[in-house]
Design an enzyme around this catalytic site. Structure first.
Site, PDB file in Angstrom:
ATOM      1  N   TYR A 188     -43.847   2.257 136.571  1.00  0.00           N
ATOM      2  CA  TYR A 188     -44.313   2.747 138.374  1.00  0.00           C
ATOM      3  C   TYR A 188     -43.255   4.571 137.564  1.00  0.00           C
ATOM      4  CZ  TYR A 188     -42.922   4.923 142.940  1.00  0.00           C
ATOM      5  OH  TYR A 188     -43.328   5.918 144.561  1.00  0.00           O
ATOM      6  N   LYS A 190     -48.841   2.620 137.750  1.00  0.00           N
ATOM      7  CA  LYS A 190     -48.862   3.479 138.828  1.00  0.00           C
ATOM      8  C   LYS A 190     -48.436   4.518 138.651  1.00  0.00           C
ATOM      9  CE  LYS A 190     -47.431   5.025 143.166  1.00  0.00           C
ATOM     10  NZ  LYS A 190     -46.614   4.766 144.578  1.00  0.00           N
TER      11      LYS A 190
END
Lengths: 292, 292, 292, 292
Positions: free
Chosen positions: D125, D153
């Site tokens: 992330y 992400k």
């Protein structure tokens, strides 16, 4: 030194003369024109030369004149340095080029390329908040080996950096000048062996900064604390009136205008204080005992 | 457009002519000189005028010429804009003044003060990584009310910002041009309704970017993906060779030099690639099928 | 104080005892656990409580113990504060929550909400480089009105900020403690009226920092300069060996390990120095006269 | 997914159930709990486990559940990952540790050390605005070689970075998922081959984002543009009401509260909107056609 202006591209020559006299009579050790407080990057190159010319004429050799030649173009920097020498200035000062953030090896190469163009000694000017780049330990170490480079003005506000650079220079170049930028730190740095400061507030109240410098240099701690508290009081009173980063220069120019020394016209992108802010400044000058 | 140079303050005029031809024949919709890729802030003001003069002469009205007038001095910006009009340019482009980070109201006032000085339409150039300041929602909203302002080039790389500003302009000024800076985002922005890009890679391979623009504008998704992948391949191959922020311009100029289009001399604080890096670039141009 | 560890979630209890003794015998005025140098955010909450428990036990009331409770969750901060009180600590210390950068009114509300949860006095800890947020003038002004808040530790390295906050507190709360973070600035701040420092180097050489503090407090300028130069020498020798921001803590733990005081295991994301770096540190400890 | 709360350390379990139903029925491909929008770092570790437990129970295998385990302590991250596996979650997600900014080799070592502790696949992330650190090209290249790591992400908002990382993974790991953070960029990324988005707005209006995703994936450009314009309208209407960085989460929770889905209590350091802001949100939900 601030740059007195009467209009966008017009120097306030009479104001400049009064300001120079105030500073020289106030006892400053030197005058630095075309720095950040002098709004140099906001001035046309023609006007920058005019500032140097008249300042040198008014100072007339009584104290050294240092000229900021910081620019994004090495050609313009070199031309301004040549003009500064012609007008009789004593040294030039440059920060890192400030549009493209140079990598450190690029920064060293830039100074290396600039040096032979300079007819005057060079002082480095560390101003990372505005140039995005600090002179690294490696670049300063290289600079210590260049005879033409004579010192460092550090406006980073980061005294750990200031101390590290002084530590680096101690044996290599005891002749280098280490001058601090934020005037609120003049006391601290001189007490610990720094050589002085380039203090915008001296435009407004030169004797305060001169006396503080002398007290700290003499190791008079009581007097240093007392004068340093007055520097803080001036800083709190005059530099916090505006809302943006420009508040310091605006506060200084407004004060000088109230005192009748010079016009408070600001170069774009800034504008002088409005009447309301001017009234606040007027009141605070009174409280500080800085008479009109 | 990059600025071809043969020495510190010397324009590579023959190289400039070849480059202009390459671009015009390659089908570009316009030519933007004196931007970041053009190293404008590193050039003397004399040379900047020379770039405009010769570019306008070589283009000779075949496509519009946009001239970057970004400067820290409004006086210099206005003078360059006047020269641009004299030489026959079509519009000027300015970012925020980039030494002092202007507060947003100050930034608005700066543009407001600059506008009457401009004999040509103005495009705003958002480049916060180098100017420290973004044109805020409020300033753009104000700018939408100024007839002389005709668009926004956004090099922030922040497509959310780009979309927000387009959203703001949609009904107020459907005539505004929204151009994107990072060429790697040309496909994305045009597919979603942006008007194009100002792409440094077009110096090297104009037809690639022109065809990508046309495919995206026509909504040809397959072709857009394919060409966009080629833009990424070029970006990975050519822009990652150097270590510093200057790697993109160095990679472009080195490539153009290998292709025999213009010299790869760089304005200070940068220097052209050494032989080792040049060999890497040469190999990669071959892999990309960009022939000498 | 560093946090001695022997493994990922295992406290080096014997090392902790030796370290506490070294500090107390060295003459420190207090012990601050679970700060940045203590790697607090990298430790499990269980281990944090263990650190407090054993430290309080080993100190046994000889000097005050301050406990860092900085966390991104107010619930965890409050629980750690409760544990600190149970174990007999004297005060707690918190910086701004450091994942979401709170707006200043939100930061004030956060402290306001935390205060009633705290069974101990609170010291604010300004650490903007790691928390992204500085305690603003307005928030500090508010905090001066809260009896339970008793001081400010400023690790910003920005002495202008430090001086401004002291200026603000001067009449409102003369009882507040103003402690400086970077140990390289201990001399400067105490000479000008600051109250001391929280100095990581004191883990390694407590008497040096204690003597410097005493000399500066006594206004002995010669001795202050001499000791401050030794602090700089230690800083240059020990904190510049690693490449990343973690170099200071790694240098300290490595030194303590060489001296046989405690293990140099580091909490993730960091790792102890490799043998090569350890040899450099060993040599430098010798040069500094810090014997094994 | 936002984390519905009724008090500082109390989960709004009924609200959570309604929210999960809304999302699953709305057609989302998966549910991500304990991310930034879920205020995870502001929650106690006990509450974080409770969120995972109940979410997994309510989802009951209908879609995959991803659990954010981002923490400054690797011990806490590993414990949360273990709990996530126990409760039946499908994958875990971690950003860089966010107090100490790890150097890139340190960041790689951190992930390397975390991996064997994880009983579930890991998604990286990238959230540099809050963690101060981006996963560099080198770290992502290493991660592509780790079977247990399954995607990235990217909430940087920097689509050039997103494209570079996709380019890097293309041949090495075609199975990786590349999901975009800012929902305003869902259309752009999916049109160019990205795999989807983790969109806070889907809490409020799941079908809008689901339909946009489907239209973009199908290459239906007209529908994509239309739905993307509606996403922008929602973003402008709901996320710009507050003044600070917390405005997005506050706007979402306030909207969900107005719609009767869950409480709008915010974890410290934030607070729910006041009545005035709530009225603005209420009006805008009406304009957007999102009925109570």
């Amino acid at each position: 030194m601030v740059t007195p202006l009467t209009a966008r591209d017009t120097l306030d020559i009479a104001g400049l003369e009064r300001l120079v006299e105030r500073l020289v009579i106030g006892g400053v050790s030197g005058i630095f024109v075309l720095g950040t407080t002098g709004e140099a990057p906001s001035l046309s190159h023609r006007l920058r030369r005019e500032v140097v010319e008249h300042t040198c004429r008014f100072v007339s050799g009584r104290v050294p004149v240092l000229v900021g030649i910081t620019d994004t173009s090495i050609v313009e920097s070199a031309q301004l340095a040549a003009a500064a020498a012609d007008f009789g200035a004593d040294a030039v000062v440059t920060s890192a080029p400030f549009y493209f953030p140079a990598g450190q090896p690029e920064l060293r190469e830039f100074i290396e390329e600039l040096l032979p163009e300079l007819p005057l000694p060079l002082m480095l000017y560390n101003m990372p908040s505005l140039t995005k780049t600090s002179f690294s330990r490696e670049v300063v170490a290289w600079a210590l080996g260049q005879e033409k480079i004579v010192g460092l003005k550090d406006s980073s506000g980061d005294l750990v950096y200031f101390r590290r650079m002084r530590y680096l220079a101690e044996t290599a170049r005891p002749d280098w000048s280490f001058l601090v930028g934020p005037e609120e730190l003049l006391a601290e740095t001189v007490l610990l062996g720094g050589h002085g400061g380039i203090n915008g507030g001296a435009n407004l109240h030169p004797t305060l900064y001169v006396e503080l410098y002398q007290a700290a240099k003499a190791g008079d701690l009581t007097r240093t604390r007392e004068l340093s508290a007055r520097v803080m009081a001036l800083s709190e009173a005059i530099y916090q009136v505006g809302k943006h980063g420009s508040a310091i220069i605006k506060g200084l120019k407004c004060s000088l205008s109230i005192l009748g020394i010079c016009d408070d016209f600001m170069a774009a992108p800034f504008h002088r204080f409005h009447e309301a802010e001017r009234e606040i400044i007027r009141g605070r000058l009174g409280e500080l005992g800085i008479a009109e």
